[in-house]
Scaffold this motif. Sequence first.
Motif, PDB file in Angstrom:
ATOM      1  N   ARG A  45       0.742  -1.398  -0.157  1.00 19.61           N
ATOM      2  CA  ARG A  45       0.034   0.084  -0.009  1.00 19.61           C
ATOM      3  C   ARG A  45       0.701   1.163  -0.021  1.00 19.61           C
ATOM      4  O   ARG A  45       0.707   2.167   0.918  1.00 19.61           O
ATOM      5  CB  ARG A  45      -0.817  -0.144   1.197  1.00 19.61           C
ATOM      6  CG  ARG A  45      -2.011  -1.318   0.925  1.00 19.61           C
ATOM      7  CD  ARG A  45      -2.973  -1.365   2.382  1.00 19.61           C
ATOM      8  NE  ARG A  45      -2.194  -1.756   3.261  1.00 19.61           N
ATOM      9  CZ  ARG A  45      -1.699  -2.775   3.519  1.00 19.61           C
ATOM     10  NH1 ARG A  45      -1.997  -3.903   2.856  1.00 19.61           N
ATOM     11  NH2 ARG A  45      -1.236  -3.332   4.679  1.00 19.61           N
ATOM     12  N   TRP A  47       2.376   4.827  -0.567  1.00 16.89           N
ATOM     13  CA  TRP A  47       1.853   6.311  -0.534  1.00 16.89           C
ATOM     14  C   TRP A  47       3.176   7.013  -0.891  1.00 16.89           C
ATOM     15  O   TRP A  47       4.028   6.621  -1.865  1.00 16.89           O
ATOM     16  CB  TRP A  47       1.502   6.779   0.850  1.00 16.89           C
ATOM     17  CG  TRP A  47       0.697   7.936   1.060  1.00 16.89           C
ATOM     18  CD1 TRP A  47      -0.242   8.237   0.303  1.00 16.89           C
ATOM     19  CD2 TRP A  47       1.189   8.980   1.521  1.00 16.89           C
ATOM     20  NE1 TRP A  47      -0.713   9.553   0.257  1.00 16.89           N
ATOM     21  CE2 TRP A  47       0.120   9.985   1.312  1.00 16.89           C
ATOM     22  CE3 TRP A  47       2.241   9.305   2.526  1.00 16.89           C
ATOM     23  CZ2 TRP A  47       0.165  11.411   2.089  1.00 16.89           C
ATOM     24  CZ3 TRP A  47       2.137  10.685   3.143  1.00 16.89           C
ATOM     25  CH2 TRP A  47       1.448  11.723   2.814  1.00 16.89           C
ATOM     26  N   ASP A 144      -2.965  11.431  -3.335  1.00 22.50           N
ATOM     27  CA  ASP A 144      -4.356  10.882  -2.627  1.00 22.50           C
ATOM     28  C   ASP A 144      -5.348  10.365  -3.569  1.00 22.50           C
ATOM     29  O   ASP A 144      -5.859   9.340  -3.045  1.00 22.50           O
ATOM     30  CB  ASP A 144      -4.768  11.866  -1.625  1.00 22.50           C
ATOM     31  CG  ASP A 144      -3.758  12.129  -0.466  1.00 22.50           C
ATOM     32  OD1 ASP A 144      -3.009  11.504  -0.234  1.00 22.50           O
ATOM     33  OD2 ASP A 144      -3.992  13.348   0.318  1.00 22.50           O
ATOM     34  N   ALA A 145      -5.417  10.962  -4.771  1.00 20.24           N
ATOM     35  CA  ALA A 145      -6.312  10.462  -5.640  1.00 20.24           C
ATOM     36  C   ALA A 145      -5.826   9.098  -6.228  1.00 20.24           C
ATOM     37  O   ALA A 145      -6.765   8.044  -6.217  1.00 20.24           O
ATOM     38  CB  ALA A 145      -6.435  11.521  -6.678  1.00 20.24           C
ATOM     39  N   SER A 148      -6.585   6.477  -3.390  1.00 16.44           N
ATOM     40  CA  SER A 148      -7.996   6.225  -3.174  1.00 16.44           C
ATOM     41  C   SER A 148      -8.637   5.399  -4.511  1.00 16.44           C
ATOM     42  O   SER A 148      -9.462   4.649  -4.390  1.00 16.44           O
ATOM     43  CB  SER A 148      -8.738   7.477  -2.948  1.00 16.44           C
ATOM     44  OG  SER A 148      -8.910   8.154  -4.108  1.00 16.44           O
ATOM     45  N   ARG A 149      -8.169   5.580  -5.516  1.00 11.48           N
ATOM     46  CA  ARG A 149      -8.576   5.182  -6.715  1.00 11.48           C
ATOM     47  C   ARG A 149      -8.160   3.711  -7.032  1.00 11.48           C
ATOM     48  O   ARG A 149      -9.026   2.750  -7.473  1.00 11.48           O
ATOM     49  CB  ARG A 149      -8.305   5.929  -7.928  1.00 11.48           C
ATOM     50  CG  ARG A 149      -9.147   5.239  -9.170  1.00 11.48           C
ATOM     51  CD  ARG A 149      -8.983   6.325 -10.354  1.00 11.48           C
ATOM     52  NE  ARG A 149      -9.483   5.745 -11.585  1.00 11.48           N
ATOM     53  CZ  ARG A 149      -9.432   5.883 -12.835  1.00 11.48           C
ATOM     54  NH1 ARG A 149      -8.388   6.815 -13.041  1.00 11.48           N
ATOM     55  NH2 ARG A 149      -9.897   5.189 -13.779  1.00 11.48           N
ATOM     56  N   SER A 151      -6.212   0.092  -5.700  1.00 16.00           N
ATOM     57  CA  SER A 151      -5.968  -0.575  -4.819  1.00 16.00           C
ATOM     58  C   SER A 151      -4.819  -1.554  -5.146  1.00 16.00           C
ATOM     59  O   SER A 151      -4.053  -1.788  -4.028  1.00 16.00           O
ATOM     60  CB  SER A 151      -7.200  -1.638  -4.215  1.00 16.00           C
ATOM     61  OG  SER A 151      -7.601  -2.474  -5.386  1.00 16.00           O
ATOM     62  N   ARG A 156      -0.810   1.695  -8.411  1.00 17.98           N
ATOM     63  CA  ARG A 156      -0.483   3.047  -7.882  1.00 17.98           C
ATOM     64  C   ARG A 156       0.712   3.402  -8.418  1.00 17.98           C
ATOM     65  O   ARG A 156       1.095   4.489  -8.664  1.00 17.98           O
ATOM     66  CB  ARG A 156      -0.608   2.663  -6.328  1.00 17.98           C
ATOM     67  CG  ARG A 156      -1.680   2.614  -5.837  1.00 17.98           C
ATOM     68  CD  ARG A 156      -1.507   2.253  -4.327  1.00 17.98           C
ATOM     69  NE  ARG A 156      -3.151   2.299  -3.669  1.00 17.98           N
ATOM     70  CZ  ARG A 156      -3.143   2.312  -2.350  1.00 17.98           C
ATOM     71  NH1 ARG A 156      -2.228   2.228  -1.493  1.00 17.98           N
ATOM     72  NH2 ARG A 156      -4.317   2.108  -1.952  1.00 17.98           N
TER      73      ARG A 156
END
Length: 175
Positions: A45, A47, A144-145, A148-149, A151, A156
């Motif tokens: 995940r 970021w 962040d978009a 959030s879009r 997974s 990502r």
Amino acid sequence: EIALGDLERALRSQWAPDEPQGEAGGIVIRDLARYQGRQWATRRRPWVDRLASAWLIQRWVDSNARFKFVDANGYVPEKGEIRFDMFDAEYTHEGDACTFEVLIRRFSLQDPALFRIAEMIHDIDLKDNKFAHPETAGISMMIDAIVSRFSSDEERMARAGVMLEDFYQYFSKAI
């Protein structure tokens, strides 16, 4: 324990046993040839710092990098694997520098556009507004978009990579 861990990482980062011991301004210059086609591991995940670091690794350090997203708790790296932005990693936060900044320093990347992106990644990741560039809020919202879009860690990374490349091209001309 935290201070000892920080000290151990700092010492290990200065003189990795498989690296030549050359210095430039106190920073070990890594031989990029030794980092080609490697497996790079980081936490699941991703970021901002992990996404930006993966883009930096693939763009400037190891164009044939393979990425692996793992559970951080109790993870034991495979032989030859390089970890980033996770506890006890070869490349992670050092002092007040985020992983992206550490990678730039440790691989001696000299590019004003990368420095500008590093300052924004720093401010987003560490939430300290140290550099306060006006574009930082926009980049933060875009990250962040993406998160959030999508997974999928790989999706990502791909989406953030395109965005970061666009910003890099912009800053390369603007700075």
